[in-house]
Design a protein around this motif. Structure first.
Motif, PDB file in Angstrom:
ATOM      1  N   SER A  96      42.578  39.991  35.906  1.00 22.39           N
ATOM      2  CA  SER A  96      42.875  39.871  34.468  1.00 22.39           C
ATOM      3  C   SER A  96      43.165  41.242  33.867  1.00 22.39           C
ATOM      4  O   SER A  96      44.036  41.381  33.003  1.00 22.39           O
TER       5      SER A  96
ATOM      6  N   SER B 273      46.635  42.017  32.233  1.00 27.04           N
ATOM      7  CA  SER B 273      46.677  42.382  30.807  1.00 27.04           C
ATOM      8  C   SER B 273      47.237  43.789  30.620  1.00 27.04           C
ATOM      9  O   SER B 273      47.965  44.051  29.670  1.00 27.04           O
TER      10      SER B 273
ATOM     11  N   ARG C 137      42.751  39.353  27.197  1.00 25.77           N
ATOM     12  CA  ARG C 137      42.167  39.654  28.523  1.00 25.77           C
ATOM     13  C   ARG C 137      41.168  38.571  28.907  1.00 25.77           C
ATOM     14  O   ARG C 137      41.101  38.132  30.056  1.00 25.77           O
TER      15      ARG C 137
ATOM     16  N   ALA D 289      42.948  35.672  29.922  1.00 26.88           N
ATOM     17  CA  ALA D 289      43.540  35.865  31.258  1.00 26.88           C
ATOM     18  C   ALA D 289      42.539  35.486  32.334  1.00 26.88           C
ATOM     19  O   ALA D 289      42.909  34.888  33.355  1.00 26.88           O
ATOM     20  N   ILE D 290      41.269  35.845  32.112  1.00 25.59           N
ATOM     21  CA  ILE D 290      40.237  35.466  33.110  1.00 25.59           C
ATOM     22  C   ILE D 290      40.185  33.956  33.233  1.00 25.59           C
ATOM     23  O   ILE D 290      40.195  33.384  34.335  1.00 25.59           O
TER      24      ILE D 290
END
Lengths: 58, 832
Positions: B340, B344, B365, B368-369
């Protein structure tokens, strides 16, 4: 220390990458244990011991 | 086993993980920052693939599971060369991944996004594999077909929450996350203990498997090395592949570089982590053999769970389940966090900057995880048992290894260019996809079979140029890496190295405001503290490093543009001049040190020469009386009937020469005492009493020679070394008595701030030619040892005084010397 570390790396490279097929042709060896694994774990342990002796000092 | 019980156990374990992470950020922070925790955190390398898959591989392919762990051992032996340098760079530029390094090193804008996208594609199946391992273990122990997927989804969501809570509290990912590190270290311990206990108990319960292998010839190949040249090449390739994966996997970079608090921790990790790998691999072969012997129909990847049940130890099976969960969760958390950050920093940040939404980067972020884990879950659901999932572990390793040529050459070869790195990466990635990824998808039935055969026999994806006999992984690894390396080196050789990026400069106030806008007040404060005393260009570089750590290097560079300007030529010249001044000052200091050393060497050489000369002179001076003594003694022995007068003359000569020898030895001894203890022992001394004592000691010799002793002594007290002054006086008086005709006079008086002694005789005086030499050693003009005046001069210099010769030839000799008055604190500085 850097020179010794590099020398140890070369030793480990030799021990781990030598042509094992030429050395170990029997599946069962002393005490009924497989010689291939005895060698691999022994060589690995030796490298770790030498690394410990080399890097232990703070 | 009840699925609810298993689910409760899983949730309980994940709860414990949260607790450990909380402890790591609170009371156990010191433990989380210890070298032991660092070494254990590196064991995030050992995933569910190790925990379940290694036994499976050992049970089907024999020893080829071991090279995966020998590679990291080799890499860690080189830590002084590799990790030491990477850590240095990471600290200076706040690197969070290899992609950051490659962008900074080559400055090519396409490198970061390319690597981020490629690694996301290459590692997603690997993450899915971990979720599958948890779900599969759950399914096996519960004995049900469902809710397999739901358990994986629940686990993925909980792990995403964990990674968000303990990995993305702040925007700066280059900060250390002690909670995360402690949790990963804890999981490493759990999986090691679980596997060792399972191995030990199953061995005890089911017996030693090795003697039974003889009765099962089909198992013998498992105990032999890989056959032939192809087998050896596969072995060597696996060692190299695992070494590169250990170095370039995003999660390994995260735990070994980003989370490193002290480079010295690598000293412990260099042997402790390989020891960890050795220990975790000890039970693999026995478990594999026992599985083949007792559970011939079972999936070998599940032997770790099935064997404890076979041995009647369900509690041990639960422990094995937790071990597998710990191996999978640690990897999932760290890898998803690292991915991530990568995504990012190199994909999202530039986009958000374009849409003026960089303020929401932290939220993105975290998203994103979640997205990475949900995609991994989706992949697992879609792929199921397909080859594209189960065979993906090593294929992911080969993907990661594509960073090696650009990364390693970038570290050690200045000639590598951005175009070379990009060409190598593109070539390597294309070959990876052609030889490994697309055939894996085709093997799963998702792509037409032509991707397995290739358009031409020479372009067979698993046998390029007609090569046969290599397994697909070895073939794909060697082909992609060779092409990658050849392109990186070749293109670098034929492209010009980019000009050094123009320096930029800026005002601290403006830069601090930028940091406040993007990173917040805390970052601004930290910047202001560090920027004190820095020049404009240095402050701009510092701001860039701080921004790069949080939003990625490419975005940081873009953000800095409006807040900085190109460093003017004068500023660059000023900077260069400053550095030049520093270099000159350093060179000057070096030159001074060299001169001092040269002078010290010359002094030592002169002293050594003086010592040799002294030794030679002493030997010579000793030899003369010794020869006389020997000759006289031989005459007396050879002629026992010599006339009495003759005998007495010889005996007197013998006594005289022996006396001379004795004086010489005493004076040499006095000289060596002086050399051995050069610092004088000053005490309050009555000099008049001292002079009278010297006269009294010399009186017998004066009487014997019939010489009259006169004295004119004033009352004087001073701080001095009494014994040394007495020695000087005796030397001078004996010298005067040796030359005097009828009279010797000693005077003592004050003169200014000094004390003056004078010893005069009425002898023939010192010849004009001999005057410059009277204070040199062994320069005797009247049969003395030649050491008396030399010693007197050395003793007086040690006391801060001086000595000289007065009078003229033919009018007697007069030696005068002075001593300082009131020298309690001062170092006379005379001793040499």
């Amino acid at each position: 220390m850097r020179e010794k570390a590099f020398a140890l790396f070369l030793l480990a490279l030799f021990l781990f990458l030598m042509p094992l097929g030429l050395l170990f042709r029997e599946a069962v060896g002393p005490l009924g244990l497989p010689p291939l694994y005895l060698y691999l774990y022994g060589a690995w342990g030796l490298v770790i011991l030498l690394a410990y002796l080399l890097f232990r000092r703070a | 086993m009840s699925p609810f019980f298993l689910l409760a156990l899983l949730l309980l374990y994940l709860g414990l993980l949260f607790l450990v992470a909380l402890l790591g950020e609170g009371r156990a922070r010191a433990l989380a920052q210890s070298p032991q925790a660092y070494a254990l955190s590196l064991a995030v390398y050992a995933t569910a693939w190790t925990f379940f898959g290694s036994v499976g591989r050992a049970a089907t392919e024999g020893a080829t599971f071991l090279p995966i762990y020998l590679g990291p051992t080799l890499v860690l032996l080189l830590w002084p060369f590799l990790h030491g340098r990477i850590l240095e760079l990471a600290r200076a530029h706040r690197l969070t991944s290899w992609a950051d390094f490659l962008f900074l090193r080559y400055g090519h804008p396409a490198l970061g996004p390319l690597i981020a996208a490629f690694l996301a594609v290459g590692l997603l199946p690997y993450l899915a594999l971990q979720l599958k391992a948890i779900a599969q273990a759950f399914l096996f122990l519960s004995g049900q077909k469902s809710p397999l997927a739901d358990v994986a989804l629940l686990t993925a969501l909980l792990l995403a929450l964990f990674a968000i809570l303990f990995g993305t509290r702040r925007l700066d990912p280059s900060e250390r996350h002690q909670g995360l590190v402690l949790a990963v270290a804890f999981e490493s311990l759990v999986k090691l203990l679980a596997l060792l206990l399972v191995g030990g108990f199953v061995w005890l319960a089911l017996g030693n498997p090795f003697p039974k292998v003889g009765a099962h010839p089909e198992l013998l190949p498992l105990l032999l090395p890989p056959e032939g040249l192809a087998g050896h090449l596969a072995w060597v390739s696996l060692v190299g592949l695992s070494a590169l994966a250990f170095l370039f996997l995003p999660r390994q970079f995260h735990v070994s570089v980003v989370e490193n608090v002290e480079p010295g921790h690598l000293r412990l990790a260099a042997w402790a982590f390989p020891l960890y790998l050795l220990l975790i691999n000890l039970p693999m072969v026995p478990l594999a053999l026992l599985g083949r012997l007792h559970l011939p129909g079972e999936n070998p990847d599940l032997y770790v769970l099935a064997l404890p049940l076979e041995a009647g130890q369900p509690a041990l099976a639960l422990l094995a389940f937790l071990g597998g969960v710990s191996a999978a969760t640690a990897m999932v958390v760290v890898e998803s966090l690292a991915l991530s950050i990568l995504v990012s920093n190199h994909l999202l940040s530039p986009l958000l900057l374009r849409f003026r939404a960089l303020g929401s980067l932290l939220l993105w972020r975290r998203m994103a995880i979640l997205l990475v884990l949900l995609l991994a879950y989706l992949y697992f659901r879609l792929a199921g048992e397909a080859y594209a999932l189960v065979g993906m572990g090593l294929i992911s390793f080969v993907a990661v290894a594509q960073l090696a040529p650009a990364g390693l050459l970038g570290l050690y070869w200045r000639g590598t260019t951005g175009q070379g790195a990009l060409a190598g990466l593109l070539g390597g990635m294309a070959l990876w996809a052609y030889t490994l990824f697309l055939p894996a998808l085709a093997r799963s039935g998702w792509l037409p079979e032509v991707f397995l055969r290739g358009p031409h026999p020479l372009l067979h994806p698993e046998g390029l140029l007609g090569i046969e006999g290599l397994d697909p992984i070895t073939h794909g690894f060697l082909a992609s890496l060779l092409v990658n390396l050849a392109l990186t080196v070749g293109v670098s050789l034929f492209t010009r190295k980019e000009a050094v990026r123009e320096g930029r400069t800026g005002e601290v106030e403006e830069l601090a405001a930028l940091l406040r806008r993007v990173l917040g007040g805390e970052a601004e404060e930290a910047f202001r503290k560090q920027a004190q005393g820095l020049s404009g260009s240095q402050a701009a570089a510092l701001a860039e490093a701080l921004l790069a750590g949080s939003v990625g290097p490419a975005t940081a560079r873009l953000l800095l543009l409006p807040a900085t300007r190109e460093a003017p030529l004068e500023a660059l010249l000023e900077e260069a001049a400053r550095e030049s001044r520093e270099v000159r000052a350093y060179a000057k200091a070096l030159e001074e040190a060299r001169q001092e050393l040269a002078e010290a060497y010359e002094r030592l050489k002169a002293l050594d020469q003086a010592k040799d000369e002294l030794l030679a002179a002493v030997s010579h001076e000793l030899k003369t009386p010794l020869t006389s003594v020997r000759a006289l003694a031989e005459i007396l022995e050879a002629h026992p009937h010599l006339p009495e007068a003759e005998r007495q003359r010889f005996t007197a000569l013998l006594a005289k020469e022996a006396g001379r020898l004795s004086r010489l030895v005493e004076e040499v001894l006095a000289y060596t005492r002086l050399q051995a203890n050069p610092s004088p022992n000053r005490t309050p001394t009555d000099l008049k009493a001292l002079a009278e004592e010297a006269l009294a000691l010399a009186e017998p010799l004066a009487r014997e020679k019939g010489i009259k002793m006169e004295a004119h002594l004033e009352e004087v007290q001073t701080l001095t070394d009494r014994d040394r002054v007495l020695q000087v006086l005796l030397n001078l008086l004996h010298n005067a008595l040796r030359h005097a005709r009828s009279r010797v006079r000693l005077e003592l008086m004050r003169q200014g701030g000094e004390v003056l002694f004078r010893v005069a005789d009425d002898g023939p005086g010192v010849p004009q030619a001999a005057r410059p030499l009277v204070f040199e050693p062994f320069q005797s003009f009247s049969g003395g040892t030649g050491l008396g005046l030399f010693l007197a001069r050395r003793l007086l210099e040690g006391l801060g005084g001086r000595i000289w010769l007065e009078g003229t030839e033919g009018e007697g000799a007069s030696f005068a010397f002075t001593l300082p008055l009131e020298v309690e604190c001062a170092d006379p500085g005379g001793g040499r």
